[in-house]
Design a protein around this motif. Structure first.
Motif, PDB file in Angstrom:
ATOM      1  N   GLU A   1      73.764  27.473  48.917  1.00 22.91           N
ATOM      2  CA  GLU A   1      74.802  28.487  48.747  1.00 22.91           C
ATOM      3  C   GLU A   1      76.192  27.855  48.823  1.00 22.91           C
ATOM      4  O   GLU A   1      77.096  28.213  48.061  1.00 22.91           O
ATOM      5  CB  GLU A   1      74.631  29.582  49.797  1.00 22.91           C
ATOM      6  CG  GLU A   1      73.386  30.422  49.575  1.00 22.91           C
ATOM      7  CD  GLU A   1      73.044  31.323  50.756  1.00 22.91           C
ATOM      8  OE1 GLU A   1      73.728  31.239  51.812  1.00 22.91           O
ATOM      9  OE2 GLU A   1      72.092  32.099  50.630  1.00 22.91           O
TER      10      GLU A   1
ATOM     11  N   ALA B   1      76.776  26.014  45.503  1.00 24.37           N
ATOM     12  CA  ALA B   1      77.093  26.952  44.420  1.00 24.37           C
ATOM     13  C   ALA B   1      78.513  27.489  44.569  1.00 24.37           C
ATOM     14  O   ALA B   1      79.252  27.603  43.589  1.00 24.37           O
ATOM     15  CB  ALA B   1      76.084  28.087  44.405  1.00 24.37           C
ATOM     16  N   ARG B   2      78.927  27.795  45.799  1.00 23.88           N
ATOM     17  CA  ARG B   2      80.271  28.319  46.046  1.00 23.88           C
ATOM     18  C   ARG B   2      81.338  27.276  45.701  1.00 23.88           C
ATOM     19  O   ARG B   2      82.302  27.575  44.998  1.00 23.88           O
ATOM     20  CB  ARG B   2      80.397  28.755  47.505  1.00 23.88           C
ATOM     21  CG  ARG B   2      81.769  29.298  47.874  1.00 23.88           C
ATOM     22  CD  ARG B   2      81.874  29.624  49.373  1.00 23.88           C
ATOM     23  NE  ARG B   2      81.466  28.538  50.241  1.00 23.88           N
ATOM     24  CZ  ARG B   2      82.213  27.464  50.536  1.00 23.88           C
ATOM     25  NH1 ARG B   2      83.408  27.331  49.993  1.00 23.88           N
ATOM     26  NH2 ARG B   2      81.775  26.525  51.353  1.00 23.88           N
ATOM     27  N   ARG B   3      81.154  26.044  46.181  1.00 27.06           N
ATOM     28  CA  ARG B   3      82.137  24.990  45.931  1.00 27.06           C
ATOM     29  C   ARG B   3      82.215  24.628  44.445  1.00 27.06           C
ATOM     30  O   ARG B   3      83.294  24.375  43.904  1.00 27.06           O
ATOM     31  CB  ARG B   3      81.808  23.754  46.758  1.00 27.06           C
ATOM     32  CG  ARG B   3      82.068  23.965  48.231  1.00 27.06           C
ATOM     33  CD  ARG B   3      81.717  22.771  49.063  1.00 27.06           C
ATOM     34  NE  ARG B   3      82.520  21.620  48.718  1.00 27.06           N
ATOM     35  CZ  ARG B   3      82.275  20.392  49.165  1.00 27.06           C
ATOM     36  NH1 ARG B   3      81.270  20.161  49.972  1.00 27.06           N
ATOM     37  NH2 ARG B   3      83.050  19.383  48.799  1.00 27.06           N
ATOM     38  N   LEU B   4      81.056  24.625  43.776  1.00 23.14           N
ATOM     39  CA  LEU B   4      81.022  24.342  42.339  1.00 23.14           C
ATOM     40  C   LEU B   4      81.784  25.426  41.573  1.00 23.14           C
ATOM     41  O   LEU B   4      82.574  25.128  40.671  1.00 23.14           O
ATOM     42  CB  LEU B   4      79.577  24.241  41.850  1.00 23.14           C
ATOM     43  CG  LEU B   4      79.359  23.841  40.408  1.00 23.14           C
ATOM     44  CD1 LEU B   4      79.911  22.445  40.142  1.00 23.14           C
ATOM     45  CD2 LEU B   4      77.882  23.892  40.058  1.00 23.14           C
ATOM     46  N   GLN B   5      81.581  26.682  41.964  1.00 24.83           N
ATOM     47  CA  GLN B   5      82.276  27.793  41.315  1.00 24.83           C
ATOM     48  C   GLN B   5      83.781  27.711  41.565  1.00 24.83           C
ATOM     49  O   GLN B   5      84.579  27.981  40.666  1.00 24.83           O
ATOM     50  CB  GLN B   5      81.721  29.129  41.806  1.00 24.83           C
ATOM     51  CG  GLN B   5      82.256  30.330  41.048  1.00 24.83           C
ATOM     52  CD  GLN B   5      81.916  30.282  39.569  1.00 24.83           C
ATOM     53  OE1 GLN B   5      80.777  30.006  39.198  1.00 24.83           O
ATOM     54  NE2 GLN B   5      82.891  30.545  38.723  1.00 24.83           N
ATOM     55  N   GLU B   6      84.188  27.321  42.769  1.00 24.35           N
ATOM     56  CA  GLU B   6      85.617  27.181  43.071  1.00 24.35           C
ATOM     57  C   GLU B   6      86.259  26.104  42.195  1.00 24.35           C
ATOM     58  O   GLU B   6      87.373  26.288  41.693  1.00 24.35           O
ATOM     59  CB  GLU B   6      85.816  26.822  44.543  1.00 24.35           C
ATOM     60  CG  GLU B   6      85.567  27.966  45.498  1.00 24.35           C
ATOM     61  CD  GLU B   6      85.602  27.527  46.967  1.00 24.35           C
ATOM     62  OE1 GLU B   6      85.804  26.317  47.241  1.00 24.35           O
ATOM     63  OE2 GLU B   6      85.428  28.397  47.829  1.00 24.35           O
TER      64      GLU B   6
ATOM     65  N   GLN C   1      85.198  25.123  39.242  1.00 21.30           N
ATOM     66  CA  GLN C   1      85.229  25.626  37.864  1.00 21.30           C
ATOM     67  C   GLN C   1      86.342  26.654  37.686  1.00 21.30           C
ATOM     68  O   GLN C   1      87.017  26.680  36.656  1.00 21.30           O
ATOM     69  CB  GLN C   1      83.876  26.216  37.483  1.00 21.30           C
ATOM     70  CG  GLN C   1      82.807  25.164  37.321  1.00 21.30           C
ATOM     71  CD  GLN C   1      81.415  25.752  37.134  1.00 21.30           C
ATOM     72  OE1 GLN C   1      81.192  26.939  37.349  1.00 21.30           O
ATOM     73  NE2 GLN C   1      80.471  24.904  36.750  1.00 21.30           N
ATOM     74  N   ASP C   2      86.565  27.488  38.698  1.00 22.35           N
ATOM     75  CA  ASP C   2      87.647  28.473  38.625  1.00 22.35           C
ATOM     76  C   ASP C   2      89.020  27.802  38.625  1.00 22.35           C
ATOM     77  O   ASP C   2      89.975  28.309  38.035  1.00 22.35           O
ATOM     78  CB  ASP C   2      87.557  29.460  39.790  1.00 22.35           C
ATOM     79  CG  ASP C   2      86.356  30.394  39.672  1.00 22.35           C
ATOM     80  OD1 ASP C   2      85.785  30.495  38.559  1.00 22.35           O
ATOM     81  OD2 ASP C   2      85.985  31.014  40.692  1.00 22.35           O
TER      82      ASP C   2
ATOM     83  N   ASP D   1      73.606  20.866  39.149  1.00 24.80           N
ATOM     84  CA  ASP D   1      72.771  21.989  39.543  1.00 24.80           C
ATOM     85  C   ASP D   1      71.889  21.611  40.740  1.00 24.80           C
ATOM     86  O   ASP D   1      71.937  20.485  41.238  1.00 24.80           O
ATOM     87  CB  ASP D   1      71.922  22.469  38.366  1.00 24.80           C
ATOM     88  CG  ASP D   1      70.988  21.405  37.822  1.00 24.80           C
ATOM     89  OD1 ASP D   1      70.967  20.287  38.363  1.00 24.80           O
ATOM     90  OD2 ASP D   1      70.282  21.685  36.848  1.00 24.80           O
TER      91      ASP D   1
END
Length: 189
Positions: free
Chosen positions: A70, A73-78, A80-81, A35
């Motif tokens: 930002e 957060a975007r790379r972390l979400q990618e 996780q997806d 985080d």
């Protein structure tokens, strides 16, 4: 608080990017999460730089490192997806949930087996009772003692001991188990 010059800002951005790569590789300090708080701690910058600020006139001003927050957060979400778990705590939660599901399934199967065995036991006892057999006190439910049952003819039968007496129950007590009488009074030694 003094304003950052371009050199300090560039050095801090490099530190934030290095910390971001470290976190996204899964290289986290013990107890940390993937985080912004951990990102700020690892890079050595304050968290306030990751958030927008309000000016006195009410307008919004972007934080010094908001674009990096930002991007993080975007790379972390990618990741996780894509199914990758960067945060070891999140991976542990997933693993524990899977183990919990397996254990619940195992308990359900064992409960089913216990129910079947209990029903079988009740059926066996009812069939013995219907045939005139009586379980003596201290039977199989009392540990390692031999199961003693009284036969329909009144003779005493035991598992693993002397054969039952033809003339009725043994006059000197049980022939096996604690306190058993050795020898047979109706037979010659």
């Amino acid at each position: 608080m003094p304003r950052l010059n371009e050199q300090d800002k560039a050095r801090n951005e490099a530190a934030v990017r290095a910390a971001m790569e470290r976190i996204l590789r899964g290289d986290l300090p013990p107890g940390a999460k993937a985080d912004l708080k951990t990102l700020a701690e690892l890079s050595g910058v304050t968290r306030t730089g990751f958030y927008a600020k309000r000016n006195r006139d009410g307008t919004s001003c972007p934080g010094a490192y908001q674009h990096l927050a930002e991007e993080f957060a975007r790379r972390l979400q990618e990741l996780q997806d894509a199914g990758e778990v960067v945060d070891p705590r999140a991976a542990q939660i997933v693993r524990l949930k899977e183990e919990n599901a397996l254990l619940k399934d195992r308990i359900a199967r064992r409960d089913g087996e216990v129910a079947k065995l209990t029903a079988f036991r009740a059926l066996a006892i009812s069939r013995l009772a219907a045939g005139g057999w009586r379980l003596a006190a201290g039977g199989p439910a009392r540990g390692n003692r031999a199961a003693a049952v009284t036969t329909p003819t009144g003779g005493r039968s035991t598992r693993g001991g002397d054969p039952p007496c033809v003339g009725g129950p043994h006059p000197r007590g049980p022939s096996s188990g604690p306190g058993a009488v050795r020898g047979h009074p109706h037979r010659e030694p």
